[in-house]
Motif scaffolding. Structure first.
Motif, PDB file in Angstrom:
ATOM      1  N   GLY A  40       0.814  -1.209   0.000  1.00 12.02           N
ATOM      2  CA  GLY A  40       0.000   0.000   0.000  1.00 12.02           C
ATOM      3  C   GLY A  40       0.843   1.253   0.000  1.00 12.02           C
ATOM      4  O   GLY A  40       0.581   2.207  -0.750  1.00 12.02           O
ATOM      5  N   LEU A  48      -5.573   6.007  -3.856  1.00 12.25           N
ATOM      6  CA  LEU A  48      -6.035   5.035  -2.866  1.00 12.25           C
ATOM      7  C   LEU A  48      -6.963   4.014  -3.510  1.00 12.25           C
ATOM      8  O   LEU A  48      -6.850   2.807  -3.252  1.00 12.25           O
ATOM      9  CB  LEU A  48      -6.763   5.770  -1.733  1.00 12.25           C
ATOM     10  CG  LEU A  48      -7.399   4.885  -0.655  1.00 12.25           C
ATOM     11  CD1 LEU A  48      -6.349   4.080   0.083  1.00 12.25           C
ATOM     12  CD2 LEU A  48      -8.208   5.741   0.335  1.00 12.25           C
ATOM     13  N   LEU A  49      -7.865   4.472  -4.360  1.00 15.87           N
ATOM     14  CA  LEU A  49      -8.797   3.572  -5.023  1.00 15.87           C
ATOM     15  C   LEU A  49      -8.067   2.596  -5.943  1.00 15.87           C
ATOM     16  O   LEU A  49      -8.362   1.396  -5.956  1.00 15.87           O
ATOM     17  CB  LEU A  49      -9.825   4.378  -5.828  1.00 15.87           C
ATOM     18  CG  LEU A  49     -10.883   3.564  -6.588  1.00 15.87           C
ATOM     19  CD1 LEU A  49     -11.688   2.704  -5.624  1.00 15.87           C
ATOM     20  CD2 LEU A  49     -11.809   4.488  -7.383  1.00 15.87           C
ATOM     21  N   THR A  57      -4.946   1.612  -5.748  1.00 10.38           N
ATOM     22  CA  THR A  57      -4.143   0.709  -4.926  1.00 10.38           C
ATOM     23  C   THR A  57      -5.000  -0.408  -4.346  1.00 10.38           C
ATOM     24  O   THR A  57      -4.637  -1.591  -4.420  1.00 10.38           O
ATOM     25  CB  THR A  57      -3.462   1.490  -3.791  1.00 10.38           C
ATOM     26  OG1 THR A  57      -2.574   2.457  -4.350  1.00 10.38           O
ATOM     27  CG2 THR A  57      -2.688   0.561  -2.878  1.00 10.38           C
ATOM     28  N   CYS A  58      -6.132  -0.042  -3.783  1.00 10.69           N
ATOM     29  CA  CYS A  58      -7.020  -1.047  -3.192  1.00 10.69           C
ATOM     30  C   CYS A  58      -7.612  -1.968  -4.256  1.00 10.69           C
ATOM     31  O   CYS A  58      -7.802  -3.170  -4.010  1.00 10.69           O
ATOM     32  CB  CYS A  58      -8.129  -0.362  -2.404  1.00 10.69           C
ATOM     33  SG  CYS A  58      -7.547   0.479  -0.908  1.00 10.69           S
ATOM     34  N   SER A 104      -5.214  -4.827  -5.082  1.00 12.39           N
ATOM     35  CA  SER A 104      -5.203  -5.908  -4.105  1.00 12.39           C
ATOM     36  C   SER A 104      -6.493  -6.721  -4.134  1.00 12.39           C
ATOM     37  O   SER A 104      -6.479  -7.939  -3.975  1.00 12.39           O
ATOM     38  CB  SER A 104      -4.976  -5.359  -2.699  1.00 12.39           C
ATOM     39  OG  SER A 104      -3.620  -5.007  -2.518  1.00 12.39           O
ATOM     40  N   LEU A 105      -7.614  -6.058  -4.353  1.00 14.35           N
ATOM     41  CA  LEU A 105      -8.897  -6.761  -4.399  1.00 14.35           C
ATOM     42  C   LEU A 105      -9.039  -7.637  -5.639  1.00 14.35           C
ATOM     43  O   LEU A 105      -9.525  -8.767  -5.561  1.00 14.35           O
ATOM     44  CB  LEU A 105     -10.051  -5.760  -4.349  1.00 14.35           C
ATOM     45  CG  LEU A 105     -10.336  -5.096  -2.995  1.00 14.35           C
ATOM     46  CD1 LEU A 105     -11.277  -3.920  -3.175  1.00 14.35           C
ATOM     47  CD2 LEU A 105     -10.933  -6.119  -2.018  1.00 14.35           C
ATOM     48  N   ASN A 142      -5.742  -7.112   2.021  1.00 10.13           N
ATOM     49  CA  ASN A 142      -6.516  -5.954   1.579  1.00 10.13           C
ATOM     50  C   ASN A 142      -6.643  -4.905   2.672  1.00 10.13           C
ATOM     51  O   ASN A 142      -6.602  -3.697   2.389  1.00 10.13           O
ATOM     52  CB  ASN A 142      -7.895  -6.402   1.094  1.00 10.13           C
ATOM     53  CG  ASN A 142      -7.855  -6.976  -0.309  1.00 10.13           C
ATOM     54  OD1 ASN A 142      -7.801  -6.243  -1.292  1.00 10.13           O
ATOM     55  ND2 ASN A 142      -7.872  -8.297  -0.420  1.00 10.13           N
ATOM     56  N   LEU A 143      -6.780  -5.336   3.918  1.00  9.93           N
ATOM     57  CA  LEU A 143      -6.856  -4.383   5.024  1.00  9.93           C
ATOM     58  C   LEU A 143      -5.544  -3.607   5.167  1.00  9.93           C
ATOM     59  O   LEU A 143      -5.552  -2.375   5.289  1.00  9.93           O
ATOM     60  CB  LEU A 143      -7.168  -5.117   6.332  1.00  9.93           C
ATOM     61  CG  LEU A 143      -7.144  -4.259   7.605  1.00  9.93           C
ATOM     62  CD1 LEU A 143      -8.180  -3.145   7.527  1.00  9.93           C
ATOM     63  CD2 LEU A 143      -7.363  -5.133   8.841  1.00  9.93           C
ATOM     64  N   THR A 203      -3.236  -3.235   2.898  1.00  6.98           N
ATOM     65  CA  THR A 203      -3.037  -2.407   1.704  1.00  6.98           C
ATOM     66  C   THR A 203      -3.710  -1.052   1.896  1.00  6.98           C
ATOM     67  O   THR A 203      -3.126   0.003   1.615  1.00  6.98           O
ATOM     68  CB  THR A 203      -3.616  -3.093   0.457  1.00  6.98           C
ATOM     69  OG1 THR A 203      -2.856  -4.262   0.146  1.00  6.98           O
ATOM     70  CG2 THR A 203      -3.578  -2.159  -0.749  1.00  6.98           C
ATOM     71  N   PHE A 204      -4.935  -1.081   2.379  1.00  6.51           N
ATOM     72  CA  PHE A 204      -5.694   0.142   2.616  1.00  6.51           C
ATOM     73  C   PHE A 204      -4.988   1.021   3.654  1.00  6.51           C
ATOM     74  O   PHE A 204      -4.813   2.232   3.454  1.00  6.51           O
ATOM     75  CB  PHE A 204      -7.101  -0.220   3.094  1.00  6.51           C
ATOM     76  CG  PHE A 204      -7.950   0.951   3.497  1.00  6.51           C
ATOM     77  CD1 PHE A 204      -8.461   1.825   2.546  1.00  6.51           C
ATOM     78  CD2 PHE A 204      -8.232   1.184   4.833  1.00  6.51           C
ATOM     79  CE1 PHE A 204      -9.239   2.917   2.921  1.00  6.51           C
ATOM     80  CE2 PHE A 204      -9.008   2.258   5.216  1.00  6.51           C
ATOM     81  CZ  PHE A 204      -9.510   3.132   4.259  1.00  6.51           C
ATOM     82  N   ALA A 244      -1.710   2.496   2.192  1.00  7.50           N
ATOM     83  CA  ALA A 244      -1.947   3.595   1.262  1.00  7.50           C
ATOM     84  C   ALA A 244      -2.383   4.854   1.996  1.00  7.50           C
ATOM     85  O   ALA A 244      -1.994   5.974   1.636  1.00  7.50           O
ATOM     86  CB  ALA A 244      -3.014   3.187   0.239  1.00  7.50           C
TER      87      ALA A 244
END
Length: 253
Positions: free
Chosen positions: A41, A51-52, A54-55, A58-59, A152-153, A155-156, A159
């Motif tokens: 992140g 941010l969007l 990046t997430c 990962s998603l 994912n958590l 990563t958020f 970022a």
């Protein structure tokens, strides 16, 4: 016949580990690797992705080495198409994992598309380490779920916290993901041919970094496997496939 083939590498259920032991091992891998999502992140945000974006990586992509390769190439000023191509070729390995796991897991057709998203290095390693089908399914599911959620958590969070951390190069966080990947890969290099492929790939990738655009050395490094296999086949007077089979330890044949 197909069912016999699928069951060939699995011992009877009575010879497997306790479910709790499988869950413990799977959670250990999922938590340890999932925490490196924080590094991704931060690195992704530092390379200029939002941010969007990046997430979303990962998603939707969810294969750490490919994600790090993509943002690393972008951060170095590489062409987006070249960066994406390098990430794609790194991710192709998951398709080969899936060929083996599809036999061992034997999941219903309706579940397979969702399970395919979790076919990565870590879930494959844990699943293949189990001696029974039940253990394989538990190991795959627990590793996949825990790693997906935590990756994912973090990563958020990474970022979001990129601005507070500052220069990611100074912290060395961009190397965390590749380091985890190499730590998982190294024990799997059991034969001379496999080590030769890995060594040549490293030489090509690192040696070409100063002379080729970002992302291109990764593509060139992919030529290591066919090159080594061809040379090995000529040396033994056999085809590349036969040369590889000859190099496999007897206990693994």
């Amino acid at each position: 016949m197909a069912e016999e083939t699928a069951l060939a590498g699995i011992r009877p259920e009575g010879g497997g580990k306790a479910d709790s032991a499988v869950v413990r091992d799977a959670l250990g891998v999922g938590v340890a690797v999932g925490l490196s999502g924080f590094a991704f992140g931060v690195t992704s945000a530092g390379s200029g992705l939002t941010l969007l974006q990046t997430c979303a990586l990962s998603l939707l992509v969810f294969t750490g080495a490919s994600q790090f390769a993509l943002v690393g190439a972008l951060a170095a000023g590489g062409n987006p198409l070249t960066a994406a191509a390098g990430a794609f070729f790194l991710g192709v390995r998951n398709a080969f994992y899936g060929l083996r796991l599809s036999q061992l897991l034997a999941l219903p057709r309706a579940v397979r598309p969702f399970a395919a998203h979790w076919v990565i290095d870590e879930t494959t390693a844990v699943a293949l380490a189990q001696p029974t089908r039940r253990g394989t399914r538990i190991g795959f599911a627990v590793t996949g779920l825990s790693l997906y959620l935590l990756w994912n958590l973090t990563t958020f969070l990474g970022a979001l916290g990129a601005d507070a951390i500052g220069d990611t190069d100074a912290w060395g966080l961009d190397a965390a993901g590749p380091a985890v990947f190499l730590a998982l890969l190294a024990p799997m290099l059991k034969t001379t041919t496999e080590r030769a492929v890995a060594g040549l790939a490293v030489l090509l990738g690192l040696g070409l970094l100063p002379v080729l655009p970002a992302g291109v050395p990764v593509l060139v490094a992919a030529l290591a496997a066919p090159t080594v296999l061809c040379l090995e086949g000529r040396r033994r007077g056999a085809t590349p496939k036969e040369a590889h089979e000859n190099d496999v330890p007897e206990e693994d044949r």
